[in-house]
Design a protein around this motif. Structure first.
Motif, PDB file in Angstrom:
ATOM      1  N   TYR A 383       6.493  -8.599  -0.879  1.00 51.17           N
ATOM      2  CA  TYR A 383       6.222  -7.095  -0.989  1.00 51.17           C
ATOM      3  C   TYR A 383       7.114  -6.521   0.271  1.00 51.17           C
ATOM      4  CZ  TYR A 383       1.892  -6.560  -3.607  1.00 51.17           C
ATOM      5  OH  TYR A 383       1.173  -6.437  -4.616  1.00 51.17           O
ATOM      6  N   ILE A 384       7.346  -5.193  -0.094  1.00 51.39           N
ATOM      7  CA  ILE A 384       8.349  -4.693   1.249  1.00 51.39           C
ATOM      8  C   ILE A 384       7.555  -3.374   1.890  1.00 51.39           C
ATOM      9  CG2 ILE A 384      10.499  -3.545   1.445  1.00 51.39           C
ATOM     10  CD1 ILE A 384      11.361  -4.861  -1.069  1.00 51.39           C
ATOM     11  N   THR A 385       7.554  -3.540   3.304  1.00 52.89           N
ATOM     12  CA  THR A 385       7.083  -2.335   4.001  1.00 52.89           C
ATOM     13  C   THR A 385       7.922  -1.576   4.365  1.00 52.89           C
ATOM     14  OG1 THR A 385       4.928  -3.818   4.489  1.00 52.89           O
ATOM     15  CG2 THR A 385       5.282  -1.726   5.650  1.00 52.89           C
ATOM     16  N   MET A 386       7.814  -0.095   4.193  1.00 49.77           N
ATOM     17  CA  MET A 386       9.137   0.793   4.489  1.00 49.77           C
ATOM     18  C   MET A 386       8.489   1.701   5.275  1.00 49.77           C
ATOM     19  SD  MET A 386      11.419   0.959   1.126  1.00 49.77           S
ATOM     20  CE  MET A 386      10.238   1.890   0.099  1.00 49.77           C
ATOM     21  N   ARG A 415       3.830   0.384   1.347  1.00 49.15           N
ATOM     22  CA  ARG A 415       3.907  -1.194   1.013  1.00 49.15           C
ATOM     23  C   ARG A 415       4.194  -0.996  -0.648  1.00 49.15           C
ATOM     24  NH1 ARG A 415       0.427  -5.596   0.323  1.00 49.15           N
ATOM     25  NH2 ARG A 415       1.207  -7.473   0.969  1.00 49.15           N
ATOM     26  N   VAL A 416       5.293  -1.548  -0.822  1.00 45.85           N
ATOM     27  CA  VAL A 416       5.681  -1.538  -2.462  1.00 45.85           C
ATOM     28  C   VAL A 416       6.167  -3.027  -2.896  1.00 45.85           C
ATOM     29  CG1 VAL A 416       6.010   0.633  -2.525  1.00 45.85           C
ATOM     30  CG2 VAL A 416       7.916  -0.995  -1.995  1.00 45.85           C
ATOM     31  N   ILE A 422       8.696   4.786  -5.453  1.00 51.74           N
ATOM     32  CA  ILE A 422       7.945   5.564  -4.632  1.00 51.74           C
ATOM     33  C   ILE A 422       8.359   7.096  -4.683  1.00 51.74           C
ATOM     34  CG2 ILE A 422       7.172   3.764  -3.239  1.00 51.74           C
ATOM     35  CD1 ILE A 422       8.616   4.979  -0.931  1.00 51.74           C
ATOM     36  N   VAL A 423       7.436   7.768  -4.771  1.00 51.79           N
ATOM     37  CA  VAL A 423       7.747   9.230  -4.764  1.00 51.79           C
ATOM     38  C   VAL A 423       7.005  10.033  -3.667  1.00 51.79           C
ATOM     39  CG1 VAL A 423       7.875  11.461  -6.050  1.00 51.79           C
ATOM     40  CG2 VAL A 423       7.958   9.290  -7.469  1.00 51.79           C
ATOM     41  N   TYR A 491      -4.406  -3.240  -2.429  1.00 51.81           N
ATOM     42  CA  TYR A 491      -3.136  -2.486  -2.357  1.00 51.81           C
ATOM     43  C   TYR A 491      -2.925  -1.025  -2.782  1.00 51.81           C
ATOM     44  CZ  TYR A 491      -1.536  -3.986  -6.964  1.00 51.81           C
ATOM     45  OH  TYR A 491      -1.788  -4.068  -8.287  1.00 51.81           O
ATOM     46  N   VAL A 492      -2.237  -0.303  -2.499  1.00 52.19           N
ATOM     47  CA  VAL A 492      -2.129   0.931  -3.138  1.00 52.19           C
ATOM     48  C   VAL A 492      -1.131   0.887  -4.025  1.00 52.19           C
ATOM     49  CG1 VAL A 492      -1.473   3.357  -2.378  1.00 52.19           C
ATOM     50  CG2 VAL A 492      -2.372   2.008  -0.888  1.00 52.19           C
ATOM     51  N   ASN A 493      -1.417   1.496  -5.355  1.00 47.77           N
ATOM     52  CA  ASN A 493      -0.756   1.517  -6.436  1.00 47.77           C
ATOM     53  C   ASN A 493       0.565   2.712  -6.260  1.00 47.77           C
ATOM     54  OD1 ASN A 493       0.567   1.666  -8.995  1.00 47.77           O
ATOM     55  ND2 ASN A 493      -1.326   1.539 -10.124  1.00 47.77           N
ATOM     56  N   ILE A 494       1.602   2.294  -5.878  1.00 39.34           N
ATOM     57  CA  ILE A 494       2.684   3.440  -5.390  1.00 39.34           C
ATOM     58  C   ILE A 494       3.144   4.141  -6.524  1.00 39.34           C
ATOM     59  CG2 ILE A 494       4.793   3.774  -4.301  1.00 39.34           C
ATOM     60  CD1 ILE A 494       2.494   3.342  -2.402  1.00 39.34           C
ATOM     61  N   SER A 495       3.304   3.347  -7.818  1.00 43.80           N
ATOM     62  CA  SER A 495       3.784   3.947  -9.085  1.00 43.80           C
ATOM     63  C   SER A 495       2.686   4.892  -9.394  1.00 43.80           C
ATOM     64  CB  SER A 495       4.038   3.006 -10.076  1.00 43.80           C
ATOM     65  OG  SER A 495       2.760   2.233 -10.376  1.00 43.80           O
TER      66      SER A 495
END
Length: 610
Positions: A383-386, A415-416, A422-423, A491-495
């Motif tokens: 995962y990548i935390t941005m 976190r993705v 991500i939008v 986790y958060v579903n970013i898509s």
């Protein structure tokens, strides 16, 4: 009777007093005294009191070889001071501990016997020991040895450090070269692992560390650096920045000019030969009040009769503006390091500084435009935390103090997964300024009232959307396939978040078109608005069938077919799809009812055809 250990301690005290008294020896003798003294200290700490006594005696003999200092040496030693120094040696104690933390024991000894003990920070060992009729020094040494530590004295302080073997008693200096880690960062990480006698220096030219310490400590530091001095992961950031600006400007108004001319004058003149004329004129100004829109004027001589001349200047201008900024930059950065993308321009401004000699003027610059700051951090699980900070700025006005800047910005920590988009949307700014002036009574008349007033409309809508896709850049040949395992994770579903934001924007725009509201509907006829709204509803239903707006989009599309276009086939298709796909929808019953109505209608038409 003082034993060997007591005599060693006595000689240590004598040498320390001589050095503190300021005895001056030659460089050679001073160095030899220090060597014997340090070696004796090592033997003393290891419990080899006989060898320690020999080394201390050699140091004392060398000191007394200087004839000039013999008399002084005999006179400066105060018996009371020596007895005080031996006080710790002569104190006998009885101690018993069972699985007690070593740090707690040291605190107890320091408090009970007025000792100044300086322990390291990371003592975690527990000690079980039983001691009877031993000196305090012997007790302290036994307790520390059982915990894997030793100590040395410096003045009134007792320093605790990890114990070392006889072959490792001397300090060693070594250079450790680093490949990927910066030497300054490595110094901060390993400095706490040093013993009290250790030292560390940074060589920036070769990106290496110069470490001086005992051999076991050096080995631990080397092992630690080997683990952390690894190639940092790189992250490729693909970004799309969309900035949409729509403007609707109207400026309507009229200015009247009236002039009356009377030949021979308005009043009688005493001179009958007077051939001039008198004029009376006036102006009623109701020009368009918009400051951002000018032009569109035409002058009309509306009334010319005999001595009357009436003119009208009409302001009538409507403008639509649409601006669409699309930036699609890509940039790579190390994990944990910030990447910064700026698409814009530098605006200069003057900065004045008052000094004693006068005023100095300096030209400075400020970045204006689209700025994107991203700091990625790669986790071991892929995962990548941005940390994301998009910003869009523009110059509103240039003032004496500097440029006045308007900005739209957002901050987010997300976190993705690798390759997931991500939008960040919804950064919408609406400005609607309306102005209208009218002449009393005349300006309020139906239809005719427009000739006696003015009106301006300035509507601006700006919208910013940011799409970010991170990719972990891995080195070929070093990629190990991760083991797949099942685990529970929240986790958060970013898509999903990005999809919902996009669907909500499309649905809101479609609703505005259908209901004739918002800047999307300005100066569009009903047929155009309805067609665009229908297309947007169909897009939501087909491309985002899993969204929470898909069922309502199908229902609204079916209503447009059914009520506006009277296209029963298209309406039936929309409503049947709604009832099949979304049986739990709030619009299910209404859609099913309309389907049944259309089916009855189709049945009647087939009967008529027969």
């Amino acid at each position: 009777m003082i034993g060997i250990k007591g005599r060693c301690f006595l000689i240590i005290s004598l040498i320390s007093l001589m050095l503190r008294a300021g005895f001056v020896y030659s460089e050679d003798i001073q160095e030899r005294i220090n060597q014997h003294y340090q070696m004796g200290s090592v033997y003393y700490q290891q419990g080899k009191y006989k060898e320690a006594q020999e080394e201390f005696q050699k140091a004392l003999d060398l000191a007394n070889q200087v004839e000039k200092k013999k008399t002084e040496a005999g006179s400066i030693f105060d018996v009371g001071e020596i007895e005080e120094l031996l006080k710790t040696e002569q104190t006998r104690v009885n101690l018993e501990y069972k699985e007690v933390p070593l740090s707690t024991i040291l605190q107890s000894l320091a408090y009970s016997y007025n000792l100044n003990i300086v322990p390291p920070k990371d003592i975690k060992e527990r000690v079980t020991i039983s001691l009877k009729d031993v000196t305090l020094d012997e007790a302290l040494e036994a307790i520390l040895i059982s915990g894997g530590y030793s100590y040395y004295k410096k003045g009134n302080l007792i320093y605790i450090y990890p114990s070392v073997g006889p072959e490792e008693a001397s300090l060693i200096t070594t250079s450790i070269a680093l490949k990927y880690l910066q030497a300054a960062e490595a110094e901060d990480l390993v400095s706490k692992s040093l013993s009290p006698r250790g030292d560390i220096r940074v060589n920036e030219a070769t990106n290496s560390l110069i470490v001086r310490d005992y051999a076991p400590i050096l080995n631990k530091i080397k092992s630690l650096l080997k683990e952390i001095d690894t190639p940092p992961l790189q992250v490729l950031i693909e970004a799309k920045i969309v900035d949409i600006t729509s403007k609707d400007l109207q400026n309507l108004g009229v200015t009247y000019g009236v002039k009356y001319t009377e030949p021979g004058g308005l009043f009688k003149h005493s001179d009958s030969s007077y051939e001039g004329s008198d004029e009376v004129s006036g102006t009623i100004s109701l020009a368009g009040p918009s400051s951002t829109l000018s032009g569109g004027q035409f002058k009309l001589n509306t009334f010319i009769l005999k001595h009357w001349d009436v003119t009208a200047t009409i302001d009538a201008l409507v403008r639509d503006q649409k601006a669409h900024l699309l930036a699609s930059p890509s940039i790579a950065t190390l994990s944990g390091k910030e990447a910064r993308i700026v698409i814009g321009e530098k605006v200069p401004y003057k900065e004045k500084t008052q000094t004693t000699t006068g005023t100095t003027e300096t030209t400075r610059f400020v970045d204006v435009g689209v700025t994107l700051r991203v700091t990625p951090q790669v986790s071991p699980d892929g995962y990548i935390t941005m940390v994301v900070h998009p910003e869009v700025s523009s110059v509103k006005a240039l003032l004496d103090a500097g440029p006045q800047i308007t900005t739209r910005e957002a901050d987010a920590v997300i976190r993705v997964k690798d390759g997931q988009t991500i939008v960040i949307g919804g950064l919408i700014k609406n400005e609607d300024t309306r102005s209208r002036s009218r002449i009393p009574l005349l300006g309020y008349l139906p239809i005719i009232g427009y000739l006696f007033g003015n009106k301006s409309v300035d509507s601006t809508q700006t919208e910013l959307a940011v799409f970010i896709t991170p990719h972990i850049m891995k080195e070929p040949g070093k990629i190990k396939k991760a083991k797949t395992f099942k685990r529970e994770e929240v986790y958060v579903n970013i898509s999903g978040v990005g999809e919902r934001a996009m669907v909500n924007l499309l649905f809101e725009k479609a609703q505005n078109l259908e209901l004739n509201r918002g800047i999307e509907s300005r100066r569009k006829d009903k047929a155009t608005r309805i067609a665009e709204a229908l297309e947007l509803y169909r897009t939501i239903a087909s491309q985002f069938p899993g969204s929470d707006k898909a069922d309502e989009a199908l229902y609204r599309a079916g209503k447009i077919y059914y009520r506006v276009y009277r296209d029963f086939k298209g309406a039936k298709e929309c409503f049947e799809r709604l009832t099949e796909r979304y049986p739990e929808s709030a619009y299910y019953s209404r859609a099913a009812y309309i389907v049944r109505s259309i089916q009855k209608r189709e049945g009647k038409e087939r009967l008529r055809e027969k």
